[in-house]
Write a protein that holds these residues in place. Sequence first.
Motif: not given
Length: 369
Positions: A89-99
Amino acid sequence: MFPTFPGSGADDAGAVIEQVRQLAGHLARPTVASRDRHREWDETLFKALTVPGTFGGGLTAVQTGALLTALGEGSQDPGLALAVATHAVLVTVPLRTFGTDAQRERYLPPIAAGEWLGGLSLLQTTGGPVTVTARAAGPDWVLSGTLDLVALGPKAHHFLVIAEHSTGSRTAFLIDADTPGLEVSDTAPVALRTCPWGRLVLDDCVVPAEAVLGSVGSAATEVEPLLATLDWIFVSAAWLGILRALATGSLAAARTRELNGAKLLDSQSARFTLADLNIQNELVAGLLTQVAAELDESTPTVYQDAASARLFAVGAVRAVTEAAAELAGPLSDDLVERAYRDARFFVSSGGGSEVLRPVIAASILEDRS
């Protein structure tokens, strides 16, 4: 922000949640006391609980929270639950959101397969002082500084790092562990021992422009608020599972423990305490489900509401762990002792009340203006 279960309904999600609870109880619970005692990381166990079908993607925020609660309840392992929440969640969701498309194509498949783990300093989830600096070097960036309290540090393939520019603005980066100039060391905090912890030292670490996550100079309005929101919701959700396990164990202890020649369960005060435990847990569950639904719907107030839910969860964790220890008395088992110890970490993390209360106060004042 969170895609829905592909081709699934609520019944399918419920089945997966129950599968995680049973799987965690079968695989993780029997070894948690030993792993905690020896600060042991079990990569096979971690993969078994995070591969596709559980935390591999395709979940709503509400479903993800329910899965983390089931994991915490089934495993009775706060450290393992935090490791899963950090990576999935903490690392992967920002990647999904802003990557970028390229970042998603490179990272997400091995992440979903459990091959690449993402690490993060929990000191970065609250918008506090930044200990890493970034300066431009042609098309690249040079990062310097240190990060402590890095969950999954020595086991991670990549890290989400927030760095500050000379102007005071901040940028988020996704940095691989083998990047020259980046050194990862193992550390041993006293709590949550089944989660690997590390320290990052960046010594003129050169990273390409492609490592930027989100917009240059916009981490304070993009990645950082999302990180705080995710921490407040999903780390709390994992702890809700621990609280439910404590409530179940407290009932069992009250049935077997005797006080002054009578079963503790016959005491009215013990019954009131057990009722209070379950009330606290259900209130936390309701608040977390509500704010997770707001995250799914991109509700504008989700950041403030997540802070309120976390502050309530902090109080509940403190109250339930103390009550469970009191009910268990000399019969305290490993779960009660570990939860009581680790609860202090949870209470002080997420920025603590000094971060949560101003967020809540600002929301109230804004509503009244």
